[in-house]
Design a protein around this motif. Sequence first.
Motif, PDB file in Angstrom:
ATOM      1  N   LEU A 190     -23.624   7.436 -21.065  1.00 39.44           N
ATOM      2  CA  LEU A 190     -23.480   7.389 -22.518  1.00 39.44           C
ATOM      3  C   LEU A 190     -22.031   7.636 -22.929  1.00 39.44           C
ATOM      4  O   LEU A 190     -21.512   6.990 -23.837  1.00 39.44           O
ATOM      5  CB  LEU A 190     -24.403   8.436 -23.161  1.00 39.44           C
ATOM      6  CG  LEU A 190     -25.918   8.164 -23.043  1.00 39.44           C
ATOM      7  CD1 LEU A 190     -26.701   9.335 -23.615  1.00 39.44           C
ATOM      8  CD2 LEU A 190     -26.285   6.864 -23.756  1.00 39.44           C
ATOM      9  N   ASN A 191     -21.380   8.520 -22.254  1.00 43.26           N
ATOM     10  CA  ASN A 191     -19.973   8.795 -22.571  1.00 43.26           C
ATOM     11  C   ASN A 191     -19.094   7.582 -22.286  1.00 43.26           C
ATOM     12  O   ASN A 191     -18.191   7.253 -23.038  1.00 43.26           O
ATOM     13  CB  ASN A 191     -19.472   9.989 -21.769  1.00 43.26           C
ATOM     14  CG  ASN A 191     -20.157  11.293 -22.226  1.00 43.26           C
ATOM     15  OD1 ASN A 191     -20.609  11.378 -23.367  1.00 43.26           O
ATOM     16  ND2 ASN A 191     -20.236  12.270 -21.343  1.00 43.26           N
ATOM     17  N   LEU A 192     -19.412   6.925 -21.164  1.00 42.29           N
ATOM     18  CA  LEU A 192     -18.631   5.743 -20.807  1.00 42.29           C
ATOM     19  C   LEU A 192     -18.855   4.629 -21.822  1.00 42.29           C
ATOM     20  O   LEU A 192     -17.922   3.932 -22.234  1.00 42.29           O
ATOM     21  CB  LEU A 192     -19.017   5.278 -19.395  1.00 42.29           C
ATOM     22  CG  LEU A 192     -18.242   4.062 -18.871  1.00 42.29           C
ATOM     23  CD1 LEU A 192     -16.757   4.359 -18.791  1.00 42.29           C
ATOM     24  CD2 LEU A 192     -18.771   3.655 -17.496  1.00 42.29           C
ATOM     25  N   THR A 193     -20.099   4.470 -22.250  1.00 44.57           N
ATOM     26  CA  THR A 193     -20.414   3.431 -23.244  1.00 44.57           C
ATOM     27  C   THR A 193     -19.748   3.733 -24.582  1.00 44.57           C
ATOM     28  O   THR A 193     -19.202   2.839 -25.249  1.00 44.57           O
ATOM     29  CB  THR A 193     -21.937   3.336 -23.425  1.00 44.57           C
ATOM     30  OG1 THR A 193     -22.540   3.053 -22.157  1.00 44.57           O
ATOM     31  CG2 THR A 193     -22.283   2.230 -24.408  1.00 44.57           C
ATOM     32  N   GLY A 194     -19.766   4.980 -24.981  1.00 43.59           N
ATOM     33  CA  GLY A 194     -19.124   5.363 -26.248  1.00 43.59           C
ATOM     34  C   GLY A 194     -17.620   5.130 -26.207  1.00 43.59           C
ATOM     35  O   GLY A 194     -17.019   4.664 -27.179  1.00 43.59           O
ATOM     36  N   GLY A 195     -17.014   5.442 -25.064  1.00 43.41           N
ATOM     37  CA  GLY A 195     -15.565   5.222 -24.954  1.00 43.41           C
ATOM     38  C   GLY A 195     -15.215   3.746 -25.007  1.00 43.41           C
ATOM     39  O   GLY A 195     -14.204   3.344 -25.606  1.00 43.41           O
ATOM     40  N   LEU A 196     -16.086   2.918 -24.359  1.00 46.38           N
ATOM     41  CA  LEU A 196     -15.834   1.475 -24.369  1.00 46.38           C
ATOM     42  C   LEU A 196     -15.956   0.911 -25.781  1.00 46.38           C
ATOM     43  O   LEU A 196     -15.135   0.075 -26.211  1.00 46.38           O
ATOM     44  CB  LEU A 196     -16.813   0.784 -23.426  1.00 46.38           C
ATOM     45  CG  LEU A 196     -16.639  -0.721 -23.280  1.00 46.38           C
ATOM     46  CD1 LEU A 196     -15.258  -1.058 -22.749  1.00 46.38           C
ATOM     47  CD2 LEU A 196     -17.726  -1.297 -22.372  1.00 46.38           C
ATOM     48  N   ILE A 197     -16.983   1.380 -26.479  1.00 47.09           N
ATOM     49  CA  ILE A 197     -17.151   0.903 -27.868  1.00 47.09           C
ATOM     50  C   ILE A 197     -15.959   1.310 -28.732  1.00 47.09           C
ATOM     51  O   ILE A 197     -15.442   0.527 -29.543  1.00 47.09           O
ATOM     52  CB  ILE A 197     -18.465   1.443 -28.436  1.00 47.09           C
ATOM     53  CG1 ILE A 197     -19.671   0.818 -27.704  1.00 47.09           C
ATOM     54  CG2 ILE A 197     -18.561   1.160 -29.926  1.00 47.09           C
ATOM     55  CD1 ILE A 197     -20.997   1.424 -28.070  1.00 47.09           C
ATOM     56  N   ALA A 198     -15.486   2.530 -28.563  1.00 50.60           N
ATOM     57  CA  ALA A 198     -14.325   2.994 -29.342  1.00 50.60           C
ATOM     58  C   ALA A 198     -13.093   2.168 -29.019  1.00 50.60           C
ATOM     59  O   ALA A 198     -12.318   1.799 -29.917  1.00 50.60           O
ATOM     60  CB  ALA A 198     -14.071   4.475 -29.054  1.00 50.60           C
TER      61      ALA A 198
END
Length: 307
Positions: free
Chosen positions: A3-11
Amino acid sequence: MRLNLTGGLIAALLIVALIIAYGALFTVYQTRQALVVRLGQPVGNPITEAGLHYKLPLIDSVILIDKRILDLENPAQEVIASDQKRLVVDAFARYRINDALKFYQTVGTVDRANSQLSTLMNSALRRVLGEVTFTHVVRDQRADLMSRIRELVDREATSYGVQVVDVRIRRADLPEQNSQAVYQRMQTERQREAAEFRAQGAQRAQEIRSRADREVTVLVAEATSKSEQIRGEGDATRNQIFAEAFSQDPDFFGFYRSMQAYERGLKQGDTRMVLKPDSSFFRYFTDPSGKIRENPATPPVAQTPPR
């Protein structure tokens, strides 16, 4: 962790999208017009409407061009008029860029446009002012000449996407050395005219003075003649009166005349006279009747009246 990786990618994607959106949008203000250039070549028509516009980010670039009226200050230059007089002409022009695409393709910048327009303006000044005289430039046809210069410069400037709005001649005068010569000639001419006026005034004054002297002489002569005539008439009247008085009483008239002679002859402070005692001047001193004695040494004999 996922989830952290996905959030960083979206940002990161959002940041990239914002950067791309920022690079794709640009603002055109009311005083500007814009050209969109892609790899050095203009794309589409110039943008003249104020507001928010877009372009391809990282590929297209925007060139902003002023659409207000711009000033062109032309340095003073010498122009030869048709009467072969040299003039120092100081002129300026005002223009606007009405075709941004042609302007960008021909001159590119305002500085280069000023240089080209200055050349065109100098040529138009020489062409137009060389056909007229110095007087027409300075006084008679100045407005018409400025209009003709503007038309010539505007016709040539159309190829640069520029419209010449106005051309004005700020000053048109002779060169400094010629101006000094003209001023000296004008000063000499004015001095000559002043001397001529003074000479005419002196001549006029002399004429008036001579006429006045002549009139005074005539008046004095007439007055003298009149006074002599009146004096003669008075003397004649006086003699007539004396004659009438003498005829009426000769003894009294003689006595009166003698008294007048005594009054004039025996003035105060000057009574010395060298005369004989038996002079007729003193006859009234020796005899109240005024009779002159035949022998003054012998006194008259007193007669005794009869009793």
